[in-house]
Design a protein around this motif. Sequence first.
Motif, PDB file in Angstrom:
ATOM      1  N   PHE A   1      14.410  14.174 -51.810  1.00  0.00           N
ATOM      2  CA  PHE A   1      15.099  14.511 -53.053  1.00  0.00           C
ATOM      3  C   PHE A   1      14.514  15.784 -53.645  1.00  0.00           C
ATOM      4  O   PHE A   1      13.302  15.978 -53.654  1.00  0.00           O
ATOM      5  CB  PHE A   1      14.986  13.363 -54.057  1.00  0.00           C
ATOM      6  CG  PHE A   1      15.688  12.119 -53.605  1.00  0.00           C
ATOM      7  CD1 PHE A   1      17.071  12.071 -53.544  1.00  0.00           C
ATOM      8  CD2 PHE A   1      14.972  10.996 -53.217  1.00  0.00           C
ATOM      9  CE1 PHE A   1      17.730  10.939 -53.112  1.00  0.00           C
ATOM     10  CE2 PHE A   1      15.620   9.850 -52.789  1.00  0.00           C
ATOM     11  CZ  PHE A   1      17.011   9.820 -52.734  1.00  0.00           C
TER      12      PHE A   1
ATOM     13  N   GLU B 154      15.534  16.919 -56.806  1.00  0.00           N
ATOM     14  CA  GLU B 154      15.745  16.866 -58.248  1.00  0.00           C
ATOM     15  C   GLU B 154      15.391  15.459 -58.703  1.00  0.00           C
ATOM     16  O   GLU B 154      15.369  14.521 -57.888  1.00  0.00           O
ATOM     17  CB  GLU B 154      17.174  17.226 -58.629  1.00  0.00           C
ATOM     18  CG  GLU B 154      18.221  16.230 -58.214  1.00  0.00           C
ATOM     19  CD  GLU B 154      19.628  16.630 -58.668  1.00  0.00           C
ATOM     20  OE1 GLU B 154      19.806  17.689 -59.290  1.00  0.00           O
ATOM     21  OE2 GLU B 154      20.545  15.862 -58.385  1.00  0.00           O
ATOM     22  N   PRO B 155      15.097  15.309 -59.990  1.00  0.00           N
ATOM     23  CA  PRO B 155      14.739  13.975 -60.479  1.00  0.00           C
ATOM     24  C   PRO B 155      15.953  13.048 -60.448  1.00  0.00           C
ATOM     25  O   PRO B 155      17.097  13.503 -60.268  1.00  0.00           O
ATOM     26  CB  PRO B 155      14.275  14.230 -61.914  1.00  0.00           C
ATOM     27  CG  PRO B 155      14.915  15.518 -62.295  1.00  0.00           C
ATOM     28  CD  PRO B 155      15.075  16.309 -61.041  1.00  0.00           C
ATOM     29  N   PRO B 156      15.729  11.749 -60.636  1.00  0.00           N
ATOM     30  CA  PRO B 156      16.860  10.824 -60.688  1.00  0.00           C
ATOM     31  C   PRO B 156      17.856  11.245 -61.767  1.00  0.00           C
ATOM     32  O   PRO B 156      17.463  11.760 -62.815  1.00  0.00           O
ATOM     33  CB  PRO B 156      16.223   9.475 -61.047  1.00  0.00           C
ATOM     34  CG  PRO B 156      14.810   9.611 -60.619  1.00  0.00           C
ATOM     35  CD  PRO B 156      14.447  11.057 -60.796  1.00  0.00           C
ATOM     36  N   VAL B 157      19.132  11.056 -61.481  1.00  0.00           N
ATOM     37  CA  VAL B 157      20.179  11.403 -62.446  1.00  0.00           C
ATOM     38  C   VAL B 157      20.606  10.142 -63.194  1.00  0.00           C
ATOM     39  O   VAL B 157      20.554   9.045 -62.667  1.00  0.00           O
ATOM     40  CB  VAL B 157      21.399  12.052 -61.763  1.00  0.00           C
ATOM     41  CG1 VAL B 157      21.024  13.399 -61.163  1.00  0.00           C
ATOM     42  CG2 VAL B 157      21.999  11.158 -60.711  1.00  0.00           C
TER      43      VAL B 157
ATOM     44  N   ASN C 292      23.579   8.126 -64.575  1.00  0.00           N
ATOM     45  CA  ASN C 292      25.027   7.989 -64.393  1.00  0.00           C
ATOM     46  C   ASN C 292      25.632   7.135 -65.489  1.00  0.00           C
ATOM     47  O   ASN C 292      26.695   6.545 -65.314  1.00  0.00           O
ATOM     48  CB  ASN C 292      25.341   7.397 -63.015  1.00  0.00           C
ATOM     49  CG  ASN C 292      25.037   8.359 -61.902  1.00  0.00           C
ATOM     50  OD1 ASN C 292      25.275   9.551 -62.030  1.00  0.00           O
ATOM     51  ND2 ASN C 292      24.492   7.870 -60.816  1.00  0.00           N
TER      52      ASN C 292
ATOM     53  N   TRP D 170       9.002  13.040 -56.763  1.00  0.00           N
ATOM     54  CA  TRP D 170      10.341  12.467 -56.584  1.00  0.00           C
ATOM     55  C   TRP D 170      10.491  11.741 -55.246  1.00  0.00           C
ATOM     56  O   TRP D 170      11.540  11.132 -54.991  1.00  0.00           O
ATOM     57  CB  TRP D 170      11.410  13.561 -56.652  1.00  0.00           C
ATOM     58  CG  TRP D 170      11.447  14.312 -57.947  1.00  0.00           C
ATOM     59  CD1 TRP D 170      11.160  13.822 -59.190  1.00  0.00           C
ATOM     60  CD2 TRP D 170      11.784  15.687 -58.122  1.00  0.00           C
ATOM     61  NE1 TRP D 170      11.299  14.820 -60.117  1.00  0.00           N
ATOM     62  CE2 TRP D 170      11.685  15.969 -59.492  1.00  0.00           C
ATOM     63  CE3 TRP D 170      12.167  16.703 -57.259  1.00  0.00           C
ATOM     64  CZ2 TRP D 170      11.951  17.239 -60.022  1.00  0.00           C
ATOM     65  CZ3 TRP D 170      12.432  17.957 -57.784  1.00  0.00           C
ATOM     66  CH2 TRP D 170      12.327  18.207 -59.150  1.00  0.00           C
TER      67      TRP D 170
ATOM     68  N   ARG E   8      27.869  11.104 -59.752  1.00  0.00           N
ATOM     69  CA  ARG E   8      27.064  12.210 -59.243  1.00  0.00           C
ATOM     70  C   ARG E   8      25.808  11.652 -58.576  1.00  0.00           C
ATOM     71  O   ARG E   8      25.199  10.707 -59.061  1.00  0.00           O
ATOM     72  CB  ARG E   8      26.664  13.118 -60.406  1.00  0.00           C
ATOM     73  CG  ARG E   8      25.887  14.330 -59.971  1.00  0.00           C
ATOM     74  CD  ARG E   8      25.583  15.234 -61.169  1.00  0.00           C
ATOM     75  NE  ARG E   8      24.732  16.325 -60.785  1.00  0.00           N
ATOM     76  CZ  ARG E   8      23.404  16.256 -60.633  1.00  0.00           C
ATOM     77  NH1 ARG E   8      22.781  15.124 -60.857  1.00  0.00           N
ATOM     78  NH2 ARG E   8      22.696  17.299 -60.283  1.00  0.00           N
ATOM     79  N   GLN E   9      25.432  12.232 -57.445  1.00  0.00           N
ATOM     80  CA  GLN E   9      24.257  11.796 -56.700  1.00  0.00           C
ATOM     81  C   GLN E   9      23.172  12.866 -56.763  1.00  0.00           C
ATOM     82  O   GLN E   9      23.459  14.036 -57.025  1.00  0.00           O
ATOM     83  CB  GLN E   9      24.627  11.518 -55.236  1.00  0.00           C
ATOM     84  CG  GLN E   9      25.725  10.480 -55.076  1.00  0.00           C
ATOM     85  CD  GLN E   9      25.336   9.131 -55.657  1.00  0.00           C
ATOM     86  OE1 GLN E   9      24.286   8.600 -55.342  1.00  0.00           O
ATOM     87  NE2 GLN E   9      26.175   8.595 -56.520  1.00  0.00           N
ATOM     88  N   ARG E  10      21.945  12.466 -56.510  1.00  0.00           N
ATOM     89  CA  ARG E  10      20.825  13.416 -56.504  1.00  0.00           C
ATOM     90  C   ARG E  10      20.946  14.380 -55.332  1.00  0.00           C
ATOM     91  O   ARG E  10      21.346  14.007 -54.235  1.00  0.00           O
ATOM     92  CB  ARG E  10      19.500  12.665 -56.342  1.00  0.00           C
ATOM     93  CG  ARG E  10      19.098  11.891 -57.536  1.00  0.00           C
ATOM     94  CD  ARG E  10      17.958  10.970 -57.221  1.00  0.00           C
ATOM     95  NE  ARG E  10      16.671  11.659 -57.184  1.00  0.00           N
ATOM     96  CZ  ARG E  10      15.529  11.034 -57.005  1.00  0.00           C
ATOM     97  NH1 ARG E  10      15.490   9.728 -56.810  1.00  0.00           N
ATOM     98  NH2 ARG E  10      14.409  11.711 -57.000  1.00  0.00           N
ATOM     99  N   ARG E  11      20.557  15.628 -55.580  1.00  0.00           N
ATOM    100  CA  ARG E  11      20.509  16.606 -54.492  1.00  0.00           C
ATOM    101  C   ARG E  11      19.353  16.255 -53.562  1.00  0.00           C
ATOM    102  O   ARG E  11      18.311  15.791 -53.996  1.00  0.00           O
ATOM    103  CB  ARG E  11      20.299  18.022 -55.037  1.00  0.00           C
ATOM    104  CG  ARG E  11      21.492  18.575 -55.749  1.00  0.00           C
ATOM    105  CD  ARG E  11      21.340  20.049 -56.164  1.00  0.00           C
ATOM    106  NE  ARG E  11      20.007  20.409 -56.619  1.00  0.00           N
ATOM    107  CZ  ARG E  11      19.204  21.291 -56.014  1.00  0.00           C
ATOM    108  NH1 ARG E  11      19.585  21.911 -54.919  1.00  0.00           N
ATOM    109  NH2 ARG E  11      18.015  21.579 -56.493  1.00  0.00           N
ATOM    110  N   PHE E  12      19.555  16.478 -52.280  1.00  0.00           N
ATOM    111  CA  PHE E  12      18.513  16.207 -51.295  1.00  0.00           C
ATOM    112  C   PHE E  12      18.641  17.178 -50.128  1.00  0.00           C
ATOM    113  O   PHE E  12      19.675  17.833 -49.960  1.00  0.00           O
ATOM    114  CB  PHE E  12      18.583  14.764 -50.793  1.00  0.00           C
ATOM    115  CG  PHE E  12      19.798  14.462 -49.973  1.00  0.00           C
ATOM    116  CD1 PHE E  12      19.796  14.635 -48.598  1.00  0.00           C
ATOM    117  CD2 PHE E  12      20.967  14.019 -50.578  1.00  0.00           C
ATOM    118  CE1 PHE E  12      20.923  14.359 -47.837  1.00  0.00           C
ATOM    119  CE2 PHE E  12      22.099  13.742 -49.825  1.00  0.00           C
ATOM    120  CZ  PHE E  12      22.073  13.919 -48.456  1.00  0.00           C
TER     121      PHE E  12
END
Length: 70
Positions: free
Chosen positions: A62, A64-67, A69, A41, A5-9
């Motif tokens: 970005f 959202e904060p870093p996810v 994984n 962020w 999963r990647q961060r939303r941007f």
Amino acid sequence: MVLSRQRRFVTPGPEETIEELAARALPGQPLQAAVDSIKSWNLHVFAMRRPPGLMLGSDVIFVEPPVSNG
């Protein structure tokens, strides 16, 4: 192979301000809280660029904060 999963941007619109971007990308949050989160962020835009906060249409902002994984 499973992709992580990647961060939303988002990318800024032409002449879009950080407040406009925050309202668009994080509509459920109070505006100032959304702006502060986006700034924290995206230090590459808001701490290192001159003038601070100058957003370009090619920027990855970005929202959202870093996810994690892991």
